[in-house]
Scaffold this motif. Structure first.
Motif, PDB file in Angstrom:
ATOM      1  N   ALA A   1      -5.730 -11.482  13.580  1.00 30.54           N
ATOM      2  CA  ALA A   1      -5.754 -11.283  12.123  1.00 30.54           C
ATOM      3  C   ALA A   1      -5.606  -9.804  11.752  1.00 30.54           C
ATOM      4  N   SER A   2      -6.228  -8.912  12.505  1.00 25.33           N
ATOM      5  CA  SER A   2      -6.116  -7.486  12.171  1.00 25.33           C
ATOM      6  C   SER A   2      -4.677  -6.994  12.308  1.00 25.33           C
ATOM      7  N   ASP A   3      -3.921  -7.552  13.243  1.00 24.45           N
ATOM      8  CA  ASP A   3      -2.513  -7.168  13.391  1.00 24.45           C
ATOM      9  C   ASP A   3      -1.724  -7.494  12.119  1.00 24.45           C
ATOM     10  N   VAL A   4      -1.987  -8.685  11.585  1.00 25.78           N
ATOM     11  CA  VAL A   4      -1.238  -9.145  10.422  1.00 25.78           C
ATOM     12  C   VAL A   4      -1.608  -8.339   9.182  1.00 25.78           C
ATOM     13  N   VAL A   5      -2.898  -8.151   8.966  1.00 20.64           N
ATOM     14  CA  VAL A   5      -3.330  -7.385   7.792  1.00 20.64           C
ATOM     15  C   VAL A   5      -2.839  -5.943   7.883  1.00 20.64           C
ATOM     16  N   ALA A   6      -2.888  -5.358   9.068  1.00 19.40           N
ATOM     17  CA  ALA A   6      -2.400  -3.982   9.231  1.00 19.40           C
ATOM     18  C   ALA A   6      -0.913  -3.877   8.911  1.00 19.40           C
ATOM     19  N   ALA A   7      -0.126  -4.887   9.300  1.00 18.33           N
ATOM     20  CA  ALA A   7       1.304  -4.863   9.004  1.00 18.33           C
ATOM     21  C   ALA A   7       1.554  -4.879   7.501  1.00 18.33           C
ATOM     22  N   VAL A   8       0.800  -5.699   6.770  1.00 17.19           N
ATOM     23  CA  VAL A   8       0.952  -5.742   5.318  1.00 17.19           C
ATOM     24  C   VAL A   8       0.583  -4.398   4.703  1.00 17.19           C
ATOM     25  N   LEU A   9      -0.448  -3.766   5.232  1.00 19.21           N
ATOM     26  CA  LEU A   9      -0.865  -2.473   4.693  1.00 19.21           C
ATOM     27  C   LEU A   9       0.142  -1.367   5.017  1.00 19.21           C
ATOM     28  N   VAL A  10       0.803  -1.454   6.150  1.00 18.66           N
ATOM     29  CA  VAL A  10       1.867  -0.487   6.446  1.00 18.66           C
ATOM     30  C   VAL A  10       2.965  -0.579   5.383  1.00 18.66           C
ATOM     31  N   VAL A  11       3.332  -1.795   5.042  1.00 20.26           N
ATOM     32  CA  VAL A  11       4.336  -1.990   3.991  1.00 20.26           C
ATOM     33  C   VAL A  11       3.811  -1.462   2.658  1.00 20.26           C
ATOM     34  N   GLY A  12       2.539  -1.704   2.375  1.00 13.13           N
ATOM     35  CA  GLY A  12       1.958  -1.183   1.140  1.00 13.13           C
ATOM     36  C   GLY A  12       2.000   0.329   1.068  1.00 13.13           C
ATOM     37  N   ALA A  13       1.767   0.993   2.210  1.00 17.72           N
ATOM     38  CA  ALA A  13       1.839   2.458   2.228  1.00 17.72           C
ATOM     39  C   ALA A  13       3.250   2.946   1.928  1.00 17.72           C
ATOM     40  N   TRP A  14       4.240   2.329   2.544  1.00 16.58           N
ATOM     41  CA  TRP A  14       5.626   2.724   2.278  1.00 16.58           C
ATOM     42  C   TRP A  14       6.037   2.391   0.850  1.00 16.58           C
ATOM     43  N   ALA A  15       5.577   1.265   0.335  1.00 14.74           N
ATOM     44  CA  ALA A  15       5.890   0.919  -1.048  1.00 14.74           C
ATOM     45  C   ALA A  15       5.306   1.944  -2.011  1.00 14.74           C
ATOM     46  N   GLY A  16       4.079   2.394  -1.742  1.00  9.69           N
ATOM     47  CA  GLY A  16       3.497   3.422  -2.583  1.00  9.69           C
ATOM     48  C   GLY A  16       4.292   4.715  -2.543  1.00  9.69           C
ATOM     49  N   LEU A  17       4.776   5.091  -1.363  1.00  9.77           N
ATOM     50  CA  LEU A  17       5.551   6.332  -1.244  1.00  9.77           C
ATOM     51  C   LEU A  17       6.871   6.249  -2.005  1.00  9.77           C
ATOM     52  N   VAL A  18       7.593   5.146  -1.869  1.00 13.32           N
ATOM     53  CA  VAL A  18       8.890   5.059  -2.543  1.00 13.32           C
ATOM     54  C   VAL A  18       8.703   4.900  -4.052  1.00 13.32           C
ATOM     55  N   CYS A  19       7.648   4.216  -4.485  1.00 14.76           N
ATOM     56  CA  CYS A  19       7.380   4.124  -5.923  1.00 14.76           C
ATOM     57  C   CYS A  19       7.009   5.492  -6.499  1.00 14.76           C
ATOM     58  N   ALA A  20       6.296   6.293  -5.724  1.00 17.03           N
ATOM     59  CA  ALA A  20       5.995   7.656  -6.172  1.00 17.03           C
ATOM     60  C   ALA A  20       7.270   8.478  -6.300  1.00 17.03           C
ATOM     61  N   ALA A  21       8.178   8.320  -5.349  1.00 20.30           N
ATOM     62  CA  ALA A  21       9.443   9.050  -5.421  1.00 20.30           C
ATOM     63  C   ALA A  21      10.269   8.614  -6.630  1.00 20.30           C
ATOM     64  N   LEU A  22      10.290   7.312  -6.904  1.00 20.39           N
ATOM     65  CA  LEU A  22      11.034   6.827  -8.064  1.00 20.39           C
ATOM     66  C   LEU A  22      10.427   7.323  -9.364  1.00 20.39           C
ATOM     67  N   ALA A  23       9.103   7.392  -9.421  1.00 19.52           N
ATOM     68  CA  ALA A  23       8.448   7.862 -10.639  1.00 19.52           C
ATOM     69  C   ALA A  23       8.636   9.361 -10.846  1.00 19.52           C
TER      70      ALA A  23
END
Length: 373
Positions: A207-229
């Motif tokens: 389970a920790s593998d799966v949740v960590a993968a989702v959070l990695v995507v969340g981190a990248w999504a936050g970075l690209v949304c910051a760049a777009l803003a």
């Protein structure tokens, strides 16, 4: 000789398109508040990955509970209906190098068709960055010491299959038109959770593998949304000019203010609330079940203890999937048109040039107006 005073001229936009009397960013201005929010999301997700590794990989008790989430899910595989098992197998089967290329082509194509080259590039960076980060963390960065005998010492954190699913869902959420984003966010959360759950049932991941993968995507999504803003806005996402060429948030039919896509705002709010509720409920359930499993699990625990851990892990996967999609949807939400451009930027709707009203009205009943001496 005196002449009638005409209406005062309409005030023009502030120099350089800057914020007017409202104090809000004008068209093309960076949205620093949104940048800060996006960076906060990225930092929280990154901290979550490190926290999961610290609790469930670098501690003996954590490894025992984490392994139980996989063993319990694997034990329940035989009890799944054939239709459910087919869905899980299909979710895992679509993940491949060809599927990755297809996702990149689709998200880039949608962005370019909508004439949002910057957003298309951000979506591609999100998919490639999350995929590469997942593999780098798993192979070279995050160690997995053998603290308990669980039968497998290979490091599987984060899950590559889940990262692919979550990245594809988040990238589509970036490039789709505002009206389609609420539905895409909910569907993306479901797809991510199903893919993550399938890896648990197949005993590929904990389970920790799966949740960590989702959070990695969340981190990248936050970075690209910051760049777009932070970049000059090209997507009109905050109520800029409409497709008809109107200003001040006009819609396709020439309407003013918030008439353009008036239903999108309500859909965004409802979808964000639904996903936030799913994230909160899943997180609470996961905390209760995994906390209980942490207290009672021991080497050689029985079926019910394993099922407790597996159910807690599944709820954690669902909570993370909902939370990341809700965050991306909120960061990409269209601001009301009144917040994007001050009223003075386009002039009052009723303002007319001096003398225009008189020309439209024509001569009065007693003939042309004469100047007053």
């Amino acid at each position: 000789m005196s002449t009638p005073a005409g209406p005062a001229p309409a005030a023009g936009p502030a120099p350089g398109g800057r914020a007017g009397a409202t104090g809000r960013p004008g068209a093309g201005e960076p949205r620093w508040g949104l940048v800060a929010s996006a960076l906060l999301v990225a930092a929280a997700c990154a901290a979550g990955v490190l926290g999961l590794h610290r609790v469930f990989v670098l501690s003996a008790r954590g490894q025992l509970v984490d392994e139980a989430t996989r063993a319990g899910a694997r034990a329940g595989e035989d009890r799944l209906a054939a239709s459910v098992q087919a869905v899980l197998d299909a979710a895992l089967g679509v993940v491949s190098a060809l599927a990755l290329l297809l996702v990149l082509v689709v998200v880039a194509g949608v962005g370019l068709v909508r004439r949002r080259a910057g957003v298309a590039a951000a979506a591609v960076v999100l998919v490639l960055g999350a995929t590469a980060t997942t593999q780098a963390l798993k192979r070279w960065v995050l160690p997995r010491p053998e603290l308990v005998d669980v039968g497998s010492t290979a490091n599987t954190l984060p899950s590559g299959h889940t990262a692919f699913a979550a990245a594809a869902a988040a990238a589509l959420l970036l490039v789709l038109p505002p009206r389609s984003r609420p539905t895409a966010a909910v569907a993306g959360a479901v797809y991510t959770a199903v893919t993550g759950g399938a890896t648990l049932v197949a005993a590929w991941h904990r389970a920790s593998d799966v949740v960590a993968a989702v959070l990695v995507v969340g981190a990248w999504a936050g970075l690209v949304c910051a760049a777009l803003a932070a970049a000059p806005r090209e997507d009109g996402g905050t109520g800029g000019t409409g497709r008809s060429g109107g200003t001040g948030g006009t819609g396709r039919s020439g309407g003013t203010g918030g008439t353009r896509r008036s239903g999108a705002g309500g859909g965004h709010g409802a979808a964000t609330g639904l996903l936030a509720l799913g994230a909160a409920g899943g997180a609470l359930g996961a905390a209760l079940l995994l906390g209980r499993a942490w207290a009672v699990l021991a080497p050689g625990s029985g079926r019910w203890e394993l099922a407790l851990a597996a159910l807690g892990g599944a709820l954690a996967v669902g909570a993370a999937s909902c939370a990341v999609q809700a965050a991306v949807l909120a960061l990409r939400r269209r601001r009301p048109p009144s917040a994007a451009r001050p009223p003075s930027a386009a002039g009052p709707p009723s303002a007319v040039r001096p003398g225009a009203a008189a020309r439209r009205a024509g001569p009065g009943p007693t003939g042309p107006a004469r100047p007053v001496r």
